[in-house]
Structures are given as C-alpha cells and as structure tokens.
Design a protein around this motif. Sequence first.
Motif: not given
Length: 71
Positions: A1-10, A31-39, A63-71
């Motif tokens: 499982x992985x985050x493959x790409x991140x756009x402004x809203x996708x 996956x998103x919870x682990x990558x973002x450090x959220x429950x 969303x701006x912080x989500x993008x930063x954490x996932x890229x």
Amino acid sequence: MCVCSVLSSEIDVDIEAPLEKGKANGAVEMLLAEELGLPKSAIVVTAGKSAQKKIVEIQGLPMTEVIVKLT
C-alpha cells in the motif's frame, strides 16, 4: 500500500484490499491515518464506498498540511 500521487484536491493511493465488504475502505482509511499521523477515526470514506474512486473526509488537518505530509 502506498500514496502514489497528491494533487491539490486528489490523493491517489494503491492498496491491495479487495473492493468487498468495506475492506478497501478500511485500507484507505488506515493508510491515510498512518501517513498523516492521525487516528483512524479521523479519516472517513464519505462517498464511493463501493467504487474504486472514493471521497474521503480528513479531520484534524487543513488540506495544505495534508498535501505537505503526503509529498
């Protein structure tokens, strides 16, 4: 499982769980919870529960912080 790409809203993720009985939804949320450090409870699939493309609500981060954490 992985985050493959991140756009402004996708966010494009690749998971191995099948699209049956909510397994894929749970895998996306985990996956998103682990990558973002959220429950896991902070990530909720709100639409597309039985489809490949899903809409996910992420609570606790702008969303701006989500993008930063996932890229």
